[in-house]
Design an enzyme around this catalytic site. Structure first.
Site, mmCIF file in Angstrom:
data_model
loop_
_atom_site.group_PDB
_atom_site.id
_atom_site.type_symbol
_atom_site.label_atom_id
_atom_site.label_comp_id
_atom_site.label_asym_id
_atom_site.label_seq_id
_atom_site.Cartn_x
_atom_site.Cartn_y
_atom_site.Cartn_z
ATOM 1 C CG ASP A 198 -0.572 17.452 -43.828
ATOM 2 O OD1 ASP A 198 -0.628 17.496 -42.595
ATOM 3 O OD2 ASP A 198 -1.568 17.682 -44.549
ATOM 4 C CG PHE A 202 -7.279 17.526 -47.958
ATOM 5 C CD1 PHE A 202 -6.323 16.723 -47.354
ATOM 6 C CD2 PHE A 202 -7.753 17.166 -49.210
ATOM 7 C CE1 PHE A 202 -5.852 15.572 -47.982
ATOM 8 C CE2 PHE A 202 -7.288 16.017 -49.844
ATOM 9 C CZ PHE A 202 -6.334 15.217 -49.224
ATOM 10 C CB VAL A 203 -4.418 21.803 -51.112
ATOM 11 C CG1 VAL A 203 -4.589 23.006 -50.195
ATOM 12 C CG2 VAL A 203 -3.087 21.111 -50.825
ATOM 13 C CG ASP A 236 -5.046 11.576 -53.985
ATOM 14 O OD1 ASP A 236 -4.002 11.902 -53.404
ATOM 15 O OD2 ASP A 236 -5.758 10.625 -53.614
HETATM 16 P P1 XMP Z 1 2.535 13.864 -44.037
HETATM 17 O O1 XMP Z 1 1.444 14.286 -43.082
HETATM 18 O O2 XMP Z 1 3.127 12.552 -43.635
HETATM 19 O O3 XMP Z 1 1.757 13.639 -45.406
HETATM 20 O O4 XMP Z 1 3.554 14.954 -44.217
HETATM 21 C C1 XMP Z 1 2.438 13.540 -46.593
HETATM 22 C C2 XMP Z 1 1.591 12.960 -47.685
HETATM 23 O O5 XMP Z 1 0.203 13.071 -47.417
HETATM 24 C C3 XMP Z 1 -0.505 13.527 -48.534
HETATM 25 N N1 XMP Z 1 -1.137 14.832 -48.206
HETATM 26 C C4 XMP Z 1 -2.057 15.453 -48.940
HETATM 27 N N2 XMP Z 1 -2.624 15.117 -50.106
HETATM 28 N N3 XMP Z 1 -3.882 17.107 -50.062
HETATM 29 C C5 XMP Z 1 -3.530 15.944 -50.657
HETATM 30 O O6 XMP Z 1 -4.064 15.656 -51.728
HETATM 31 C C6 XMP Z 1 -3.351 17.532 -48.894
HETATM 32 O O7 XMP Z 1 -3.692 18.600 -48.400
HETATM 33 C C7 XMP Z 1 -2.397 16.643 -48.302
HETATM 34 N N4 XMP Z 1 -1.678 16.721 -47.160
HETATM 35 C C8 XMP Z 1 -0.917 15.594 -47.143
HETATM 36 C C9 XMP Z 1 0.498 13.633 -49.652
HETATM 37 O O8 XMP Z 1 0.454 12.471 -50.437
HETATM 38 C C10 XMP Z 1 1.834 13.727 -48.963
HETATM 39 O O9 XMP Z 1 2.901 13.174 -49.683
HETATM 40 MG MG MG Z 2 -2.022 11.545 -51.586
#
Ligand code: XMP
Ligand code: MG
Length: 183
Positions: free
Chosen positions: A107, A156-157, A163
């Site tokens: 993300d 958000f997916v 989850d």
């Molecule tokens: P970053 O922002 O540090 O986030 O790259 C990485 C972790 O955040 C969670 N994440 C998500 N989980 N839907 C989710 O269920 C999403 O859209 C999402 N975006 C980020 C995920 O655990 C990832 O490893």
């Molecule tokens: Mg997560």
């Protein structure tokens, strides 16, 4: 669970079970080719990467060692905190190993850039990243990711390991969570 089991919780289905498996097969073929003469240690980031790890490992045609790490960055909300904490460390010693981090989603990239630096300091022979999903518009740091399944919109997916408040991980497809679920 399948999409009909979560009723109207999804705004849109991004990838079906079949499309995910197709993408995983493509990633596995690339990894098999690139690591043909090397022993690879795949590191799954708990809990989100459980499904990707399980399917990717089975799609590979060569032996791999599997290890797991758990880090926290999100809490139960939908925004990255940027603060990373190790909840479970690896069992394996990374010294001189060919390490491939397997992620569900990148993300902001904050979690992974922290993780990459952390694992890099342990002396691996090589360190690469494989992620099923990436949100290019959300990137806050630039990370070199060798294997990317698909780029998705900045929404958000959930599903296939991902989850919201620990729910939807066992959904067999990946979809955009409808705002009424979290607002
Ligand atoms: P970053 O922002 O540090 O986030 O790259 C990485 C972790 O955040 C969670 N994440 C998500 N989980 N839907 C989710 O269920 C999403 O859209 C999402 N975006 C980020 C995920 O655990 C990832 O490893
Ligand atoms: Mg997560």
């Amino acid at each position: 669970m399948e999409v009909q089991d979560v009723r109207d919780d999804l705004e849109e289905i991004l990838y079906t079970r079949e499309q995910i498996q197709q993408k995983i097969a493509e990633l596995a073929a690339e990894i098999d080719r690139d690591y043909a003469d090397k022993d690879v240690l795949i590191v799954g980031v708990l809990k989100g990467a459980v499904m990707v790890m399980a399917d990717l490992a089975r799609a590979l045609k060569s032996h791999v060692t599997m290890d797991w790490m758990a880090v926290s960055s999100y809490g139960s909300g939908t925004k990255s905190s940027g603060v990373v904490r190790i909840l479970k460390d690896l069992d394996a010693d990374l010294m001189n190993r060919h390490v491939l981090i397997v992620e569900d989603i990148i993300d902001s990239g904050l979690t992974l850039s922290w993780l990459k630096a952390n694992l890099e300091s342990r002396g691996p022979a090589s360190l690469e990243i494989c992620t099923l999903l990436r949100k290019p518009e959300a990137a806050k740091v630039d990370i070199d990711v060798k294997y990317v399944g698909m780029d998705i919109p900045n929404k958000f997916v959930v599903g296939y390991g991902l989850d919201f408040s620990e729910k939807y991980r066992n959904l067999d497809c990946i979809g955009i969570l409808a705002p009424h679920v979290y607002s």
